[in-house]
Design a protein around this motif. Structure first.
Motif, mmCIF file in Angstrom:
data_model
loop_
_atom_site.group_PDB
_atom_site.id
_atom_site.type_symbol
_atom_site.label_atom_id
_atom_site.label_comp_id
_atom_site.label_asym_id
_atom_site.label_seq_id
_atom_site.Cartn_x
_atom_site.Cartn_y
_atom_site.Cartn_z
ATOM 1 N N ASN A 66 55.218 29.372 6.153
ATOM 2 C CA ASN A 66 55.051 29.216 7.732
ATOM 3 C C ASN A 66 55.773 30.349 8.414
ATOM 4 O O ASN A 66 55.765 30.360 9.702
ATOM 5 C CB ASN A 66 55.836 28.034 7.927
ATOM 6 C CG ASN A 66 55.271 26.806 7.264
ATOM 7 O OD1 ASN A 66 53.967 26.718 7.257
ATOM 8 N ND2 ASN A 66 56.113 25.924 6.850
ATOM 9 N N ILE A 67 56.056 31.499 7.418
ATOM 10 C CA ILE A 67 56.565 32.713 8.451
ATOM 11 C C ILE A 67 55.647 33.990 8.305
ATOM 12 O O ILE A 67 55.100 34.123 7.218
ATOM 13 C CB ILE A 67 58.217 32.985 8.113
ATOM 14 C CG1 ILE A 67 58.271 33.456 6.541
ATOM 15 C CG2 ILE A 67 58.782 32.108 8.670
ATOM 16 C CD1 ILE A 67 59.578 33.612 6.295
ATOM 17 N N ASP A 68 55.621 34.738 9.417
ATOM 18 C CA ASP A 68 55.040 36.053 9.312
ATOM 19 C C ASP A 68 55.887 37.131 9.326
ATOM 20 O O ASP A 68 55.455 38.230 8.737
ATOM 21 C CB ASP A 68 54.164 36.219 10.594
ATOM 22 C CG ASP A 68 53.202 35.288 11.038
ATOM 23 O OD1 ASP A 68 52.573 34.634 10.228
ATOM 24 O OD2 ASP A 68 53.546 34.514 12.314
ATOM 25 N N ALA A 69 57.229 36.950 9.817
ATOM 26 C CA ALA A 69 58.124 38.091 9.777
ATOM 27 C C ALA A 69 59.424 37.640 9.623
ATOM 28 O O ALA A 69 59.827 36.496 9.869
ATOM 29 C CB ALA A 69 57.937 38.636 11.018
ATOM 30 N N VAL A 70 60.312 38.775 9.097
ATOM 31 C CA VAL A 70 61.765 38.404 8.963
ATOM 32 C C VAL A 70 62.528 39.316 9.618
ATOM 33 O O VAL A 70 62.117 40.208 9.946
ATOM 34 C CB VAL A 70 62.278 38.421 7.371
ATOM 35 C CG1 VAL A 70 61.941 37.205 6.344
ATOM 36 C CG2 VAL A 70 62.082 39.568 6.660
ATOM 37 N N VAL A 93 58.947 43.189 8.579
ATOM 38 C CA VAL A 93 60.214 43.221 8.577
ATOM 39 C C VAL A 93 60.968 43.831 9.724
ATOM 40 O O VAL A 93 60.882 44.989 9.803
ATOM 41 C CB VAL A 93 60.796 43.858 7.040
ATOM 42 C CG1 VAL A 93 62.285 43.860 7.119
ATOM 43 C CG2 VAL A 93 60.238 43.228 5.752
ATOM 44 N N PHE A 94 62.099 43.186 10.210
ATOM 45 C CA PHE A 94 62.963 43.927 11.280
ATOM 46 C C PHE A 94 64.262 43.801 10.331
ATOM 47 O O PHE A 94 64.551 42.744 10.085
ATOM 48 C CB PHE A 94 63.062 43.055 12.505
ATOM 49 C CG PHE A 94 63.974 43.778 13.470
ATOM 50 C CD1 PHE A 94 63.754 44.503 14.419
ATOM 51 C CD2 PHE A 94 65.327 43.441 13.294
ATOM 52 C CE1 PHE A 94 64.747 45.354 14.930
ATOM 53 C CE2 PHE A 94 66.324 44.160 13.945
ATOM 54 C CZ PHE A 94 65.890 44.938 15.100
ATOM 55 N N SER A 95 64.956 45.013 10.243
ATOM 56 C CA SER A 95 66.276 45.004 9.533
ATOM 57 C C SER A 95 67.463 45.701 10.309
ATOM 58 O O SER A 95 66.900 46.764 11.008
ATOM 59 C CB SER A 95 66.313 45.509 8.266
ATOM 60 O OG SER A 95 67.413 45.778 7.630
ATOM 61 N N LEU A 123 63.557 49.346 12.005
ATOM 62 C CA LEU A 123 65.297 49.518 11.838
ATOM 63 C C LEU A 123 65.954 49.306 12.927
ATOM 64 O O LEU A 123 65.436 49.753 14.201
ATOM 65 C CB LEU A 123 65.574 50.641 11.186
ATOM 66 C CG LEU A 123 67.062 50.822 10.450
ATOM 67 C CD1 LEU A 123 67.316 50.000 9.364
ATOM 68 C CD2 LEU A 123 67.300 52.102 10.014
ATOM 69 N N GLY A 124 67.229 48.609 12.978
ATOM 70 C CA GLY A 124 67.901 48.183 14.225
ATOM 71 C C GLY A 124 68.437 49.468 15.079
ATOM 72 O O GLY A 124 69.819 49.102 15.290
ATOM 73 N N PHE A 125 67.882 50.503 15.134
ATOM 74 C CA PHE A 125 68.469 51.598 15.910
ATOM 75 C C PHE A 125 68.490 51.269 17.406
ATOM 76 O O PHE A 125 67.536 51.958 18.291
ATOM 77 C CB PHE A 125 68.036 52.812 15.430
ATOM 78 C CG PHE A 125 68.903 53.340 14.541
ATOM 79 C CD1 PHE A 125 69.934 53.238 13.931
ATOM 80 C CD2 PHE A 125 68.143 54.121 13.432
ATOM 81 C CE1 PHE A 125 70.471 53.813 12.712
ATOM 82 C CE2 PHE A 125 68.624 54.760 12.227
ATOM 83 C CZ PHE A 125 70.045 54.603 11.938
#
Ligand code: NAI
Length: 340
Positions: A66-70, A93-95, A123-125
């Motif tokens: 049920n997920i498209d992204a993490v 992916v967002f990390s 990436l979380g910059f």
């Protein structure tokens, strides 16, 4: 395309902010799954955010159909493995930063990401998505400062967190002051200049808690970096700002200079009292970068919908960590270090 269905890994200090943004604030997204090793955090996701699927392991969550992204907001040592697993499962992916802790591990992860070009990786910059930094970047790109000669960055955490950091440092590895604290400033230097860093010289001092020497940690450090076109970058990183959360950047060019947050103002209020004229200051990262955390997640979702990659790449994460490692090596060896 319908809403992007997210699974979030990690609901700690920052994970909660991302979870609330995805669940409540950003349109075009749904938070359908969460995983954490803390039972109360899963109950929070279920009760407060309406998350139906909660898991105690990441592996179970990425197997959900049920997920498209993490959105990965776990401790930094888990990032590379969790990114690769999600990529191999076909997820976007967002990390959170840093991409990883070990260079070889990061290089392998960058290869995995690049082998899946149809999945978005971000990436979380988040400073790149802060309105003031975006305004400054536009000026630099238009040539309004001329050619850059010096970039100066301060990133200093509030003293309020120092005592608990000292306790943490006695039995944990933060990655060192530069990897832990200066990684955003290192990214800003590369982003503003569009240049790579060639050589670094870093040092630091423990004054408030000299026992940090024993943990090979620093309360305050500084670094001088030479970029490939001879631009100088000066970085100050620390954990002991008495007035709050101090993030400041200065760019000096041949036609002008600018500063972002020369005073880390909380808002537009000035207080006139027995201390003089007092400007309240921002106290922590969720407060200072509230808008940036929202904007970066909106960009991630837009990239998925528009089938394109964001401006900030996995390669930026690799280069940032290489530079942070060179800074730490410079402190350890007390010498100038070339960045490979
Ligand atoms: P935290 O310690 O407050 O939270 C960690 C969370 O991860 C907890 O919910 C824990 O249950 C969960 N967790 C731990 N191991 C796990 C596993 N194996 N699988 C699934 N979940 C697991 O950590 P914090 O401060 O929220 O930091 C998380 C990440 O965010 C770090 O990588 C940190 O560098 C980054 N960060 C980035 C900031 C920024 O400015 N962009 C600011 C603060 C943190």
């Amino acid at each position: 395309m319908g809403d992007i269905r997210f699974g979030i890994a990690g609901l700690g200090r920052l994970g909660k902010t991302h979870a609330m943004n995805i669940a409540n604030t950003i349109s075009g997204a749904q938070l359908v799954a969460a995983c954490s090793v803390v039972e109360e955090e899963l109950a929070f996701a279920n009760n407060e955010l309406g998350v139906n699927e909660t898991y105690s392991t990441y592996e179970e969550m990425v197997n959900s159909p049920n997920i498209d992204a993490v959105c990965i907001v776990t401790p930094s040592g888990f990032h590379t493995e969790q990114i690769c697993l999600a990529m191999e499962k076909g997820l976007h992916v967002f990390s959170e930063k840093p991409l990883g802790l070990e260079i070889e591990d990061i290089e392998r992860t960058v290869e995995t990401i690049q082998a899946h070009p149809d999945q978005v990786f971000q990436l979380g910059f988040m400073r790149r998505y802060d309105e003031s930094y975006q305004y400054a970047k536009e000026m630099v790109d238009k040539g309004e400062l001329g050619e850059l000669t010096v970039i100066r960055c301060y990133g200093i955490d509030p003293s309020a967190g120092l005592e608990s950091f000292v306790k943490f440092a006695k039995s944990n590895n933060s990655g060192g002051l530069f990897a832990d604290m200066a990684i955003h400033d290192i990214d800003l230097v590369r982003w503003f200049s569009n240049k790579e860093v060639n050589r670094v010289w870093a040092m630091g001092k423990n004054a408030a808690y000299p026992e940090l020497d024993d943990a090979n940690e620093l309360e305050t450090g500084a670094a001088m970096m030479q970029l490939e076109d001879k631009t100088t970058a000066i970085i100050v990183a620390g954990r002991n700002a008495q007035h709050g959360y101090h993030v400041e950047t200065e760019l000096i060019g041949t036609k002008g200079m600018l500063r972002v947050a020369a005073v880390p103002e909380k808002n537009l209020v000035s207080v006139f009292n027995e201390h003089g004229v007092v400007r309240p200051t921002s106290q922590n990262f969720p407060e200072r970068f509230k808008g940036a955390f929202l904007n970066e997640m909106k960009e991630f979702i837009t990239c998925i919908k528009e089938k394109r990659q964001p401006d900030v790449s996995a390669y930026d994460g690799l280069q940032g960590t290489k530079i942070a490692a060179a800074l730490q090596e410079s402190v350890d060896k007390n010498q100038i270090v070339d960045v490979n």
